[in-house]
Design an enzyme around this catalytic site. Structure first.
Site, PDB file in Angstrom:
ATOM      1  N   LYS A  70      10.097  -6.080   2.508  1.00 27.05           N
ATOM      2  CA  LYS A  70       9.734  -5.036   3.477  1.00 27.05           C
ATOM      3  C   LYS A  70       8.312  -5.237   4.012  1.00 27.05           C
ATOM      4  CE  LYS A  70      10.638  -1.858   0.368  1.00 27.05           C
ATOM      5  NZ  LYS A  70      11.178  -2.713  -0.713  1.00 27.05           N
ATOM      6  N   THR A  71       7.365  -5.409   3.095  1.00 23.93           N
ATOM      7  CA  THR A  71       5.976  -5.609   3.513  1.00 23.93           C
ATOM      8  C   THR A  71       5.845  -6.869   4.363  1.00 23.93           C
ATOM      9  OG1 THR A  71       5.188  -4.479   1.533  1.00 23.93           O
ATOM     10  CG2 THR A  71       3.617  -5.934   2.630  1.00 23.93           C
ATOM     11  N   ASP A 115       3.048   2.122   3.210  1.00 25.74           N
ATOM     12  CA  ASP A 115       3.960   1.743   2.137  1.00 25.74           C
ATOM     13  C   ASP A 115       4.255   2.994   1.307  1.00 25.74           C
ATOM     14  OD1 ASP A 115       5.481  -0.006   0.733  1.00 25.74           O
ATOM     15  OD2 ASP A 115       3.832  -1.271   0.042  1.00 25.74           O
ATOM     16  N   THR A 164      11.116   2.551  -1.207  1.00 22.56           N
ATOM     17  CA  THR A 164      12.198   2.165  -2.111  1.00 22.56           C
ATOM     18  C   THR A 164      13.127   3.358  -2.341  1.00 22.56           C
ATOM     19  OG1 THR A 164      10.645   2.690  -3.878  1.00 22.56           O
ATOM     20  CG2 THR A 164      10.950   0.360  -3.370  1.00 22.56           C
ATOM     21  N   ARG A 224      11.064 -11.803  -4.735  1.00 21.22           N
ATOM     22  CA  ARG A 224       9.867 -11.719  -5.588  1.00 21.22           C
ATOM     23  C   ARG A 224      10.180 -12.159  -7.018  1.00 21.22           C
ATOM     24  NH1 ARG A 224       7.954  -6.385  -5.443  1.00 21.22           N
ATOM     25  NH2 ARG A 224       6.519  -6.824  -3.745  1.00 21.22           N
TER      26      ARG A 224
END
Ligand SMILES: Nc1ncnc2c1ncn2[C@@H]1O[C@H](COP(=O)(O)OP(=O)(O)OP(=O)(O)O)[C@@H](O)[C@H]1O
Ligand SMILES: [Mg+2]
Length: 339
Positions: A70-71, A115, A164, A224
């Site tokens: 997302k980031t 965020d 999230t 990740r």
């Protein structure tokens, strides 16, 4: 170390400070951003049309489990439209004044990235609405009957938000993302393999095809985590003076107690609690988290989505239930009702 820190994603994010690994390995172009094709296609249209009109893109929301990119998308969008990216997060905006300061410091066409937007307080959301909708900052001066509202015009800007926990967003906030609300999907094994190969090159790690496959298989379909496992396997192979083959990866990840499906000890314990304590379910996430001694947020954001994705648990109106696969994976006798 707290229980929360035992989760590989969390460990990596915390241990790496400002997400050092995330930053070194973060894709810098759309070509390097593997997968999420539907989102990329939609963004391409949104961004191209906005550029053609000479406007900043409309506000965008990304949601999905941690570590899916997302980031990274926010960074790629800023780059694509040549905008400044200003980054903050829900918990960092404690007061209405914090948001007012952020908004009034935006330059024309800047992108504001928030965020964990689900952690914004109600009063702060109220300030965000008119800013998103009409590009004004409402400041209330004074109290009671003599209070006045000052309307400050803001330069055109784009809000990109990530969460999230999309269910925790209020409906009015969600509906103001006129550029779209996009759900990030878990990645296919092939896509994760591509990501691992690229990361290995950047980190200057030699890993053979079977090693890449093994990491991809056990990465929770999450970039990740794949990068994290690659590094752990690299450390292991280095100390054992062996190459990064599937055997080395298997041994390294075995030591981390990541099993062949990518499940961590907490994932397995969650299944066990559901099967033993709750007789296979249904059980609510809160009850499961309490029985595990884990934070409810971690269970709901990290563990549950992946177990659902693998079909080890199912969602029912009354709560989560263990599927036949869960019994089989833990080597437990499958109850008759599931046969
Ligand atoms: N599509 C992708 N292709 C290649 N690498 C990716 C991709 N998505 C994510 N990554 C890698 O995974 C790392 C984590 O991604 P990112 O920080 O964007 O996740 P996130 O969804 O913002 O997670 P969180 O919810 O925890 O903030 C990135 O730095 C990058 O190295
Ligand atoms: Mg992020």
């Amino acid at each position: 170390m707290s229980r929360r820190d035992e989760n590989p994603e969390e460990v990596e994010k915390v241990a790496a400070g400002e997400g050092f690994l995330d930053q070194t390995l973060r894709p810098a172009s759309w070509d390097e951003y593997v997968g999420q094709e539907a989102i990329k296609n939609n963004l391409h249209i949104l961004l191209s049309a906005a550029k053609e009109r000479g406007n900043p893109p409309e506000h965008i929301l990304f949601y999905g489990p941690p570590g899916l990119g997302k980031t990274t998308l926010a960074h790629l969008i800023a780059r694509e439209v040549g905008a400044n990216l200003r980054t903050t997060s829900g918990p960092a905006i404690e007061r209405v004044g914090d948001l007012a300061a952020l908004l009034s410091n935006l330059g024309p066409n800047d992108i504001l990235f928030i965020d964990e937007i689900h952690r914004l307080g109600r009063a702060i959301e109220e300030v965000l609405y008119p800013a998103m909708e009409s590009g004004v900052l409402n400041i209330i001066l004074g109290k009671g009957p003599s209070a006045r509202t000052l309307e400050l015009p803001l330069p055109p800007f784009t809000l990109i938000a990530a969460t999230t926990r999309v269910a925790d967003l209020s409906a009015p906030l969600r509906s103001r993302f006129s550029g779209g609300v996009y759900r990030l999907e878990f990645y296919s094994e092939d896509d994760i393999a591509k990501i691992v190969e690229r990361s290995a090159k950047i980190l200057d790690v030699k890993v053979d095809k079977s090693g890449v496959r093994e990491i991809a298989k056990r990465s929770r379909a999450t970039p990740r985590t794949a990068n994290y496992l690659l590094k752990r396997a690299r450390d292991y192979a280095q100390l054992k003076r062996t190459g990064l083959t599937s055997e080395a990866v298997d041994a390294a990840l075995g030591m981390l107690e990541v099993d062949e499906l990518g499940l961590t000890p907490i994932d397995r314990k969650m299944l066990e609690v559901l099967i033993e304590r709750f007789k296979g379910g249904p059980a609510g996430v809160n009850a499961i988290a309490a029985a595990l001694g884990e934070e409810q947020a971690t269970v709901a954001e990290v563990h549950e989505p992946f177990l659902l994705q693998l079909g080890l648990i199912e969602r029912t109106p009354k709560g989560r239930v263990a599927t036949r696969l869960a019994y089989e994976h833990l080597g437990k006798e499958t109850p008759l009702r599931l046969l």
